[in-house]
Design an enzyme around this catalytic site. Structure first.
Site, PDB file in Angstrom:
ATOM      1  N   HIS A   1       6.182  18.657   8.968  1.00  0.00           N
ATOM      2  CA  HIS A   1       5.141  18.041   8.141  1.00  0.00           C
ATOM      3  C   HIS A   1       4.350  17.022   8.944  1.00  0.00           C
ATOM      4  O   HIS A   1       4.717  16.647  10.064  1.00  0.00           O
ATOM      5  CB  HIS A   1       5.769  17.374   6.915  1.00  0.00           C
TER       6      HIS A   1
ATOM      7  N   CYS B   1      -0.910  16.021   5.281  1.00  0.00           N
ATOM      8  CA  CYS B   1       0.199  16.941   4.986  1.00  0.00           C
ATOM      9  C   CYS B   1      -0.282  18.304   4.482  1.00  0.00           C
ATOM     10  O   CYS B   1       0.140  19.356   4.986  1.00  0.00           O
ATOM     11  CB  CYS B   1       1.170  16.310   3.998  1.00  0.00           C
TER      12      CYS B   1
ATOM     13  N   HIS C   1       3.428  14.955  -1.505  1.00  0.00           N
ATOM     14  CA  HIS C   1       3.619  15.328  -0.097  1.00  0.00           C
ATOM     15  C   HIS C   1       4.143  16.759  -0.018  1.00  0.00           C
ATOM     16  O   HIS C   1       4.856  17.223  -0.913  1.00  0.00           O
ATOM     17  CB  HIS C   1       4.621  14.378   0.564  1.00  0.00           C
TER      18      HIS C   1
END
Length: 246
Positions: free
Chosen positions: A216, A150, A204
């Site tokens: 993402h 990520c 994240h």
């Protein structure tokens, strides 16, 4: 001598017709909200034709989603107790109205950001990000050839599109003192970094692309993609956002 029991099992009570009409009316009224929201005051300037068409498309999509979510409960078996059906309907109605209000604020903020993008930096950022859709996830990955995790994805997009270096991991990106902190998802604009986590810990990050969605690299076995942050899994995990000076 035995006697046969001729009594019939009690039949479930059906919902009164008047209540059924009330529920259907409420669903149709909610479905019309997006269309009513597009009607400007009489003295307001009329939107350009392309803009008006886009608004109508969004209104149609919102109405369709509303009915798709509500009608299964309205048409459910009458064996479901009346109070239970009422609770299900009320819950769906509340969630749909909340999501609709949030999406209106998000869309308006994104439109404003792109309108003020005189140097094209936001567009450059989004274009670079979108070219990476479908790239496989790889833990520790920082390039299209190797794959992305990520933060590797976010760092690559900002570095190659705008020459901006970001911290390597998501929790460090989330604590950047030189990037504006945004706690309200309704204030997001395209290009913002969005952070997710559990129990107060960021784990994240993604890039907000507009209309309530972000790009993402999700997790092992999945590819770079876009997801909504207005509801569902990512909506529940959203913690904050940062606006990097471009």
């Amino acid at each position: 001598m035995t006697t046969e029991n001729t009594s019939q099992p009690e039949q479930p009570k059906s919902i009164p017709a008047s209540f059924r009409r009330l529920l259907c009316g409420a669903a149709l009224a909610l479905a019309s909200l997006p269309a009513f929201a597009q009607n400007a005051p009489a003295d307001a300037a009329k939107p350009a034709p392309a803009r008006a068409e886009a608004q109508r498309s969004k209104a149609d999509a919102a109405a369709t989603a509303t009915l798709a979510a509500l009608l299964p409960h309205l048409a459910a078996s009458d064996t479901i107790p009346l109070m239970d059906r009422s609770a299900m309907f009320a819950g769906d109605l509340s969630r749909l109205i909340s999501a609709y209000d949030a999406s209106k604020g998000v869309a308006a903020a994104t439109d404003a950001a792109l309108a003020n993008d005189s140097d094209g930096k936001v567009q450059s950022l989004l274009r670079r990000a979108m070219t990476l859709l479908g790239t496989p996830y790889r833990w520790g990955g920082t390039s299209p050839d190797a794959g992305f995790d990520c933060s590797g994805l976010v760092g690559y997009v900002f570095r190659t599109a705008l020459g901006i270096e970001l911290p390597r991991v998501s929790r460090e990106m989330a604590s950047q003192a030189n990037a504006e902190l945004i706690n309200d998802r309704a204030a997001l604009v395209a290009g913002d970094l969005v952070f997710f986590g559990r129990r107060g810990r960021v784990d994240h990050v993604g890039i907000y692309v507009g209309d309530g969605r972000f790009l993402h690299a999700p997790s092992t076995g999945k590819d770079v993609r876009t997801d909504t942050l207005l509801s569902g899994y990512w909506g529940d995990k959203f913690m904050q956002a940062r606006r990097v000076a471009l």
